[in-house]
Design an enzyme around this catalytic site. Structure first.
Site, PDB file in Angstrom:
ATOM      1  N   CYS A 115     -16.418  -2.780  15.703  1.00 15.47           N
ATOM      2  CA  CYS A 115     -17.016  -3.379  16.764  1.00 15.47           C
ATOM      3  C   CYS A 115     -18.430  -3.031  17.359  1.00 15.47           C
ATOM      4  CB  CYS A 115     -15.897  -3.680  17.568  1.00 15.47           C
ATOM      5  SG  CYS A 115     -14.555  -4.530  17.000  1.00 15.47           S
ATOM      6  N   HIS A 252     -18.954  -6.226  24.372  1.00 14.48           N
ATOM      7  CA  HIS A 252     -18.416  -6.657  23.046  1.00 14.48           C
ATOM      8  C   HIS A 252     -17.011  -7.590  23.370  1.00 14.48           C
ATOM      9  CE1 HIS A 252     -16.067  -6.844  19.539  1.00 14.48           C
ATOM     10  NE2 HIS A 252     -15.056  -6.125  19.856  1.00 14.48           N
ATOM     11  N   ASN A 282     -12.562 -12.232  18.658  1.00 12.86           N
ATOM     12  CA  ASN A 282     -13.390 -10.935  18.525  1.00 12.86           C
ATOM     13  C   ASN A 282     -14.007 -11.184  17.281  1.00 12.86           C
ATOM     14  OD1 ASN A 282     -14.046  -8.506  17.957  1.00 12.86           O
ATOM     15  ND2 ASN A 282     -12.166  -7.764  18.655  1.00 12.86           N
TER      16      ASN A 282
HETATM   17  N1  ACO Z   1       2.809 -14.420  20.569  1.00 12.98           N
HETATM   18  C1  ACO Z   1       3.779 -14.045  21.105  1.00 12.98           C
HETATM   19  N2  ACO Z   1       4.252 -12.804  21.461  1.00 12.98           N
HETATM   20  C2  ACO Z   1       3.666 -11.741  21.130  1.00 12.98           C
HETATM   21  C3  ACO Z   1       2.384 -12.131  20.201  1.00 12.98           C
HETATM   22  C4  ACO Z   1       1.961 -13.082  20.189  1.00 12.98           C
HETATM   23  N3  ACO Z   1       0.800 -13.458  19.452  1.00 12.98           N
HETATM   24  N4  ACO Z   1       1.909 -10.789  19.953  1.00 12.98           N
HETATM   25  C5  ACO Z   1       2.850  -9.890  20.378  1.00 12.98           C
HETATM   26  N5  ACO Z   1       3.793 -10.584  21.134  1.00 12.98           N
HETATM   27  C6  ACO Z   1       4.990  -9.910  22.001  1.00 12.98           C
HETATM   28  C7  ACO Z   1       5.387  -8.440  21.407  1.00 12.98           C
HETATM   29  O1  ACO Z   1       6.148  -8.457  20.245  1.00 12.98           O
HETATM   30  C8  ACO Z   1       5.941  -7.837  22.599  1.00 12.98           C
HETATM   31  O2  ACO Z   1       7.435  -8.405  22.571  1.00 12.98           O
HETATM   32  P1  ACO Z   1       8.559  -7.658  23.137  1.00 12.98           P
HETATM   33  O3  ACO Z   1       8.145  -7.046  24.644  1.00 12.98           O
HETATM   34  O4  ACO Z   1       9.528  -8.525  23.006  1.00 12.98           O
HETATM   35  O5  ACO Z   1       8.475  -6.372  22.296  1.00 12.98           O
HETATM   36  C9  ACO Z   1       5.261  -8.842  23.856  1.00 12.98           C
HETATM   37  O6  ACO Z   1       4.377  -9.770  23.144  1.00 12.98           O
HETATM   38  C10 ACO Z   1       4.297  -7.781  24.385  1.00 12.98           C
HETATM   39  O7  ACO Z   1       3.448  -7.263  23.380  1.00 12.98           O
HETATM   40  P2  ACO Z   1       2.405  -6.083  23.680  1.00 12.98           P
HETATM   41  O8  ACO Z   1       1.715  -5.526  22.425  1.00 12.98           O
HETATM   42  O9  ACO Z   1       2.850  -4.848  24.631  1.00 12.98           O
HETATM   43  O10 ACO Z   1       1.395  -6.968  24.454  1.00 12.98           O
HETATM   44  P3  ACO Z   1       0.037  -6.675  25.241  1.00 12.98           P
HETATM   45  O11 ACO Z   1       0.038  -7.212  26.881  1.00 12.98           O
HETATM   46  O12 ACO Z   1      -0.551  -5.264  25.132  1.00 12.98           O
HETATM   47  O13 ACO Z   1      -1.109  -7.778  24.415  1.00 12.98           O
HETATM   48  C11 ACO Z   1      -2.772  -7.472  22.962  1.00 12.98           C
HETATM   49  C12 ACO Z   1      -1.356  -7.516  23.256  1.00 12.98           C
HETATM   50  C13 ACO Z   1      -3.378  -8.849  23.151  1.00 12.98           C
HETATM   51  C14 ACO Z   1      -2.992  -7.245  21.312  1.00 12.98           C
HETATM   52  C15 ACO Z   1      -3.347  -6.542  23.671  1.00 12.98           C
HETATM   53  O14 ACO Z   1      -2.848  -5.166  23.685  1.00 12.98           O
HETATM   54  C16 ACO Z   1      -4.973  -6.182  23.363  1.00 12.98           C
HETATM   55  O15 ACO Z   1      -5.627  -7.139  23.571  1.00 12.98           O
HETATM   56  N6  ACO Z   1      -5.468  -4.700  23.003  1.00 12.98           N
HETATM   57  C17 ACO Z   1      -6.416  -4.835  22.695  1.00 12.98           C
HETATM   58  C18 ACO Z   1      -6.643  -4.951  21.034  1.00 12.98           C
HETATM   59  C19 ACO Z   1      -8.045  -5.423  20.764  1.00 12.98           C
HETATM   60  O16 ACO Z   1      -9.015  -5.871  21.416  1.00 12.98           O
HETATM   61  N7  ACO Z   1      -8.298  -4.903  19.362  1.00 12.98           N
HETATM   62  C20 ACO Z   1      -9.468  -5.420  18.937  1.00 12.98           C
HETATM   63  C21 ACO Z   1     -10.483  -4.366  18.341  1.00 12.98           C
HETATM   64  S1  ACO Z   1     -10.801  -3.203  19.297  1.00 12.98           S
HETATM   65  C22 ACO Z   1     -12.026  -3.877  20.048  1.00 12.98           C
HETATM   66  O17 ACO Z   1     -12.629  -4.742  19.645  1.00 12.98           O
HETATM   67  C23 ACO Z   1     -12.122  -3.372  21.573  1.00 12.98           C
END
Ligand code: ACO
Length: 325
Positions: A115, A252, A282
């Site tokens: 990224c 980004h 993304n």
């Molecule tokens: N739909 C519904 N529920 C979901 C989904 C989904 N798509 N994905 C996860 N869940 C659930 C999980 O299973 C979890 O359930 P549980 O509490 O019963 O275990 C709950 O939602 C919370 O999951 P978390 O992973 O803790 O959720 P979080 O608030 O952290 O959001 C996310 C997840 C959106 C991936 C976030 O962590 C994020 O955006 N992280 C950054 C990742 C990123 O941007 N990566 C890209 C590459 S790096 C970059 O570009 C910077």
């Protein structure tokens, strides 16, 4: 004392026609529009059709950037494509783009920093211009991230999209101070210890094929917020400037919550932050040039304004470019 500066003369974008909404993803895996919108700010993403390659998108974005700059391909000395989804393991996607554009001189190569790829590509191009190797460079960020997704993994398949953005960078003479137009400074970092937080399984020298994205979302989120705010402050400090000097932040586009948290840490109003993640998802190395093209199309940047471009990606890699429009 005069010095060479790299000035953006044109920007261009290319997005696949096909749009995939949150509702369409929810029909495939256990998720819903409300969850995706609340956790990421993403409403839709563009997805390449079968047979539509990274080089096809890169070529279209490059053509748009050349047209915007009012230049023909014969004016270009080099092409850099930042991508983590190349057409093939080799040769570089940039050489395919070179052929597509009808460029029979100069050189072309790819940069891989996930990224952060566009920030790395821009930095390399700027150094090549300042060093006198080239005068005009096409820097492209292009991705077909949809090819790296496990469409049964709801934690990753909701996040990414496909697209390409390009800029034409041109050598111009400046005074050598921060009032110059063009790139004022670049700042690159990486930390290979963070590999396991975000990677793609497989590859030519491990499994001989391409795997899919694995991510520890919460940890990535935390690092992204820390580094993306810090790197902007670092870039400003190196130029004896503060956040108050900044007219626009072009980050980004990974997640709206990351952008909100970065804005809060920098004490910057969201109005000064370019946001396209809602429409594009993304798009990895393509996200910053796509955001630039979108802001330019909306007439946001005025000559002389100060912009910070910044990214964090797998590796981790991260970095920022400070430039005057
Ligand atoms: N739909 C519904 N529920 C979901 C989904 C989904 N798509 N994905 C996860 N869940 C659930 C999980 O299973 C979890 O359930 P549980 O509490 O019963 O275990 C709950 O939602 C919370 O999951 P978390 O992973 O803790 O959720 P979080 O608030 O952290 O959001 C996310 C997840 C959106 C991936 C976030 O962590 C994020 O955006 N992280 C950054 C990742 C990123 O941007 N990566 C890209 C590459 S790096 C970059 O570009 C910077």
């Amino acid at each position: 004392m005069t010095m060479l500066r790299s000035v953006i003369k044109g920007v261009g974008a290319a997005l696949p026609e096909k749009i995939l909404t949150n509702a369409e993803i929810a029909a495939r895996v256990d998720t819903n529009d409300a969850w995706i919108t609340q956790r990421t700010g993403i409403k839709q993403r563009h997805v390449a059709e079968e047979g539509e390659k990274t080089s096809d998108l890169a070529t279209k974005a490059a053509q748009a950037a050349l047209a915007h700059a009012g230049l023909g391909i014969d004016a270009i000395d080099a092409i850099i494509v930042a991508t983590t989804t190349p057409d093939e393991t080799f040769p570089a996607t940039a050489t395919r783009v070179q052929a597509n554009l009808g460029m029979h001189r100069g050189f072309a190569f790819d940069v891989q920093a996930v990224c952060s790829g566009f920030i790395y590509g821009l930095t390399i191009a700027d150094q090549m211009i300042r060093g006198g190797l080239v005068r005009k460079v096409l820097v492209i960020g292009a991705e077909t991230m949809s090819r790296l997704l496990d469409w049964n993994d709801r934690t990753t398949c909701i996040l990414f999209g496909d697209g390409a953005g390009a800029v034409v960078l041109q050598a111009e003479s400046g005074k050598g101070d921060s009032s110059d137009r063009g790139i004022l400074s670049s700042h690159l970092f990486s930390d290979g210890r963070q590999h396991d937080l975000l990677y793609v399984t497989g590859g030519p020298s491990t499994s001989k094929n391409v795997g899919s994205i694995k991510m520890q979302g919460r940890e990535v989120f935390r690092h992204a917020v820390d580094h993306m705010a810090d790197v902007v402050l670092h870039a400003l400090k190196e130029n004896n400037m503060t956040v108050a000097d900044l007219d626009w932040l072009v980050p980004h586009q990974a997640n709206l919550r990351i952008l909100n948290a970065t804005a809060e840490k920098l004490a910057m109003p969201m109005e000064k932050i370019i946001v396209t993640v809602d429409k594009h998802g993304n798009t990895s190395a393509a996200s910053i040039p796509l955001a630039l093209a979108s802001a330019v199309a909306e007439g946001k940047f005025k000559p002389g304004q100060l912009l910070a471009l910044e990214a964090l990606g797998g590796g981790f890699t991260w970095g920022a470019v400070l430039l005057r429009w």
